[in-house]
Design a protein around this motif. Structure first.
Motif, PDB file in Angstrom:
ATOM      1  N   TRP A  38      33.224   4.391  20.175  1.00  0.00           N
ATOM      2  CA  TRP A  38      32.634   5.707  20.436  1.00  0.00           C
ATOM      3  C   TRP A  38      33.489   6.523  21.418  1.00  0.00           C
ATOM      4  O   TRP A  38      33.622   7.747  21.272  1.00  0.00           O
ATOM      5  CB  TRP A  38      31.222   5.556  20.989  1.00  0.00           C
ATOM      6  CG  TRP A  38      30.212   5.308  19.909  1.00  0.00           C
ATOM      7  CD1 TRP A  38      29.550   4.147  19.640  1.00  0.00           C
ATOM      8  CD2 TRP A  38      29.769   6.257  18.939  1.00  0.00           C
ATOM      9  NE1 TRP A  38      28.718   4.297  18.561  1.00  0.00           N
ATOM     10  CE2 TRP A  38      28.830   5.608  18.104  1.00  0.00           C
ATOM     11  CE3 TRP A  38      30.060   7.586  18.672  1.00  0.00           C
ATOM     12  CZ2 TRP A  38      28.187   6.244  17.050  1.00  0.00           C
ATOM     13  CZ3 TRP A  38      29.420   8.221  17.611  1.00  0.00           C
ATOM     14  CH2 TRP A  38      28.505   7.556  16.817  1.00  0.00           C
ATOM     15  N   ASP A  39      34.081   5.855  22.374  1.00  0.00           N
ATOM     16  CA  ASP A  39      34.927   6.565  23.322  1.00  0.00           C
ATOM     17  C   ASP A  39      36.179   7.131  22.624  1.00  0.00           C
ATOM     18  O   ASP A  39      36.614   8.258  22.909  1.00  0.00           O
ATOM     19  CB  ASP A  39      35.338   5.618  24.450  1.00  0.00           C
ATOM     20  CG  ASP A  39      36.032   6.342  25.587  1.00  0.00           C
ATOM     21  OD1 ASP A  39      35.471   7.324  26.116  1.00  0.00           O
ATOM     22  OD2 ASP A  39      37.154   5.940  25.947  1.00  0.00           O
ATOM     23  N   GLU A  84      32.401  19.080  30.029  1.00  0.00           N
ATOM     24  CA  GLU A  84      32.841  17.682  29.944  1.00  0.00           C
ATOM     25  C   GLU A  84      32.902  17.043  31.330  1.00  0.00           C
ATOM     26  O   GLU A  84      32.518  15.876  31.499  1.00  0.00           O
ATOM     27  CB  GLU A  84      34.216  17.624  29.271  1.00  0.00           C
ATOM     28  CG  GLU A  84      34.623  16.226  28.802  1.00  0.00           C
ATOM     29  CD  GLU A  84      33.802  15.749  27.619  1.00  0.00           C
ATOM     30  OE1 GLU A  84      33.897  14.563  27.283  1.00  0.00           O
ATOM     31  OE2 GLU A  84      33.056  16.563  27.025  1.00  0.00           O
ATOM     32  N   TYR A  93      37.432  15.765  20.866  1.00  0.00           N
ATOM     33  CA  TYR A  93      37.881  16.636  21.942  1.00  0.00           C
ATOM     34  C   TYR A  93      39.260  17.231  21.610  1.00  0.00           C
ATOM     35  O   TYR A  93      39.534  18.407  21.868  1.00  0.00           O
ATOM     36  CB  TYR A  93      37.946  15.828  23.237  1.00  0.00           C
ATOM     37  CG  TYR A  93      37.997  16.673  24.492  1.00  0.00           C
ATOM     38  CD1 TYR A  93      36.871  17.351  24.949  1.00  0.00           C
ATOM     39  CD2 TYR A  93      39.173  16.772  25.229  1.00  0.00           C
ATOM     40  CE1 TYR A  93      36.917  18.115  26.105  1.00  0.00           C
ATOM     41  CE2 TYR A  93      39.232  17.532  26.382  1.00  0.00           C
ATOM     42  CZ  TYR A  93      38.095  18.203  26.821  1.00  0.00           C
ATOM     43  OH  TYR A  93      38.140  18.970  27.953  1.00  0.00           O
ATOM     44  N   ARG A 111      27.010  12.550  22.992  1.00  0.00           N
ATOM     45  CA  ARG A 111      27.962  13.607  23.313  1.00  0.00           C
ATOM     46  C   ARG A 111      28.834  13.954  22.100  1.00  0.00           C
ATOM     47  O   ARG A 111      29.164  15.117  21.876  1.00  0.00           O
ATOM     48  CB  ARG A 111      28.845  13.167  24.484  1.00  0.00           C
ATOM     49  CG  ARG A 111      29.854  14.203  24.943  1.00  0.00           C
ATOM     50  CD  ARG A 111      29.200  15.497  25.381  1.00  0.00           C
ATOM     51  NE  ARG A 111      30.181  16.450  25.891  1.00  0.00           N
ATOM     52  CZ  ARG A 111      29.924  17.728  26.137  1.00  0.00           C
ATOM     53  NH1 ARG A 111      28.697  18.212  25.900  1.00  0.00           N
ATOM     54  NH2 ARG A 111      30.856  18.532  26.606  1.00  0.00           N
ATOM     55  N   CYS A 112      29.188  12.951  21.302  1.00  0.00           N
ATOM     56  CA  CYS A 112      29.964  13.201  20.087  1.00  0.00           C
ATOM     57  C   CYS A 112      29.201  14.117  19.133  1.00  0.00           C
ATOM     58  O   CYS A 112      29.744  15.115  18.621  1.00  0.00           O
ATOM     59  CB  CYS A 112      30.302  11.888  19.391  1.00  0.00           C
ATOM     60  SG  CYS A 112      31.562  10.891  20.211  1.00  0.00           S
ATOM     61  N   THR A 126      27.721   8.407  25.129  1.00  0.00           N
ATOM     62  CA  THR A 126      28.945   8.849  24.460  1.00  0.00           C
ATOM     63  C   THR A 126      28.661   9.227  23.013  1.00  0.00           C
ATOM     64  O   THR A 126      29.183  10.228  22.502  1.00  0.00           O
ATOM     65  CB  THR A 126      30.012   7.751  24.513  1.00  0.00           C
ATOM     66  OG1 THR A 126      30.263   7.403  25.871  1.00  0.00           O
ATOM     67  CG2 THR A 126      31.311   8.223  23.867  1.00  0.00           C
ATOM     68  N   ARG A 127      27.818   8.434  22.339  1.00  0.00           N
ATOM     69  CA  ARG A 127      27.429   8.769  20.961  1.00  0.00           C
ATOM     70  C   ARG A 127      26.723  10.127  20.912  1.00  0.00           C
ATOM     71  O   ARG A 127      27.041  10.977  20.068  1.00  0.00           O
ATOM     72  CB  ARG A 127      26.512   7.684  20.407  1.00  0.00           C
ATOM     73  CG  ARG A 127      26.047   7.944  18.966  1.00  0.00           C
ATOM     74  CD  ARG A 127      24.957   6.978  18.563  1.00  0.00           C
ATOM     75  NE  ARG A 127      23.807   7.141  19.448  1.00  0.00           N
ATOM     76  CZ  ARG A 127      23.145   6.112  20.005  1.00  0.00           C
ATOM     77  NH1 ARG A 127      23.542   4.861  19.792  1.00  0.00           N
ATOM     78  NH2 ARG A 127      22.094   6.331  20.787  1.00  0.00           N
ATOM     79  N   LEU A 167      35.111  10.161  20.623  1.00  0.00           N
ATOM     80  CA  LEU A 167      34.903  11.313  21.500  1.00  0.00           C
ATOM     81  C   LEU A 167      36.237  11.983  21.849  1.00  0.00           C
ATOM     82  O   LEU A 167      36.352  13.213  21.828  1.00  0.00           O
ATOM     83  CB  LEU A 167      34.185  10.873  22.776  1.00  0.00           C
ATOM     84  CG  LEU A 167      33.913  11.981  23.807  1.00  0.00           C
ATOM     85  CD1 LEU A 167      33.010  13.051  23.228  1.00  0.00           C
ATOM     86  CD2 LEU A 167      33.297  11.390  25.078  1.00  0.00           C
TER      87      LEU A 167
END
Length: 226
Positions: free
Chosen positions: A150-151, A177, A158, A216-217, A213-214, A154
């Motif tokens: 997931w990171d 962010e 970005y 945020r994606c 993180t998920r 992301l």
């Protein structure tokens, strides 16, 4: 032609006087007549030469007028062709711009759908299996690996936003962010405090980072991908 005839008559008179009055008088008269005839011929030659010059000037002037007319006609044709070419170029440019905008819109729409599909797939792949037969250390390891996926996603999203958004829009995303990272770290710290010492805390902290993180994606794709 009339001048020539007059000269002929005068010469005839001179010859007649030659036989009638003697040599000296006839010579004087003959000289005068010859001089007059020479002046007449000279004058006629000058007039003829002037007439030829006038005709040449008239012909040159007509040529100049024709050249000017042809030049103006050519200039008018060139201007018409240039206007036509400029119009065609402008229309072609506008059509090209419209096509480019259309392609960009189609690309952007397809890109958003693409990433939403990838996020849904990654969500299914990283859901907890609930398998209680594997060792706890393996569970923690899998959690870290899922978070890394997931990171990476992301960071990929970005990077896409950097290419799509204007500098002003991207600056706003950067500010968000930075705040999101602060909120994430604060949430992870709170989980660590709540779980206390033990083997469960690292796993819970990793899962908190994964969930945030998920989310945020999905948020970046839905809000900023066009």
């Amino acid at each position: 032609m009339i001048v020539v005839l007059a000269i002929g008559i005068l010469l005839g008179l001179v010859l007649a006087l030659l036989f009638i009055k003697g040599y000296k008088s006839t010579t004087i008269i003959f000289s005068i007549i010859v001089l007059a005839a020479g002046m007449v011929f000279f004058k006629e030659g000058q007039d003829s030469k002037q007439e030829q010059q006038n005709q040449v000037k008239l012909a040159n002037r007509n040529d100049d007028e024709n050249n000017d007319t042809n030049l103006e006609t050519k200039k008018s044709i060139d201007e018409t062709n240039n206007q036509s070419n400029n119009t065609e170029t402008s229309e072609s440019s506008n059509q090209g711009s419209d096509n480019q905008v259309s392609r960009n819109n189609d690309y952007n729409t397809g890109l958003k759908e693409k990433y939403l599909a990838e996020l849904d797939k990654l969500t299914r792949e990283t859901e907890e299996t609930g398998d209680e037969d594997i060792p706890w250390i393996e569970v923690r390891k899998q959690a870290v690996e899922k978070y890394d996926l997931w990171d990476d996603k992301l960071n990929e999203i970005y990077g896409v936003l950097k290419q799509q958004l204007s500098s002003t829009e991207m600056e706003a995303v950067k500010q968000e962010e930075r705040q999101w990272i602060k909120d994430r770290d604060a949430a992870v710290k709170q989980v660590e405090i709540e779980e206390g010492p033990g083997t469960l805390a690292p796993y819970a902290m990793t899962m908190t980072k994964l969930d945030m993180t998920r989310d945020r994606c999905y948020e970046l794709v839905n809000l900023y991908l066009k």
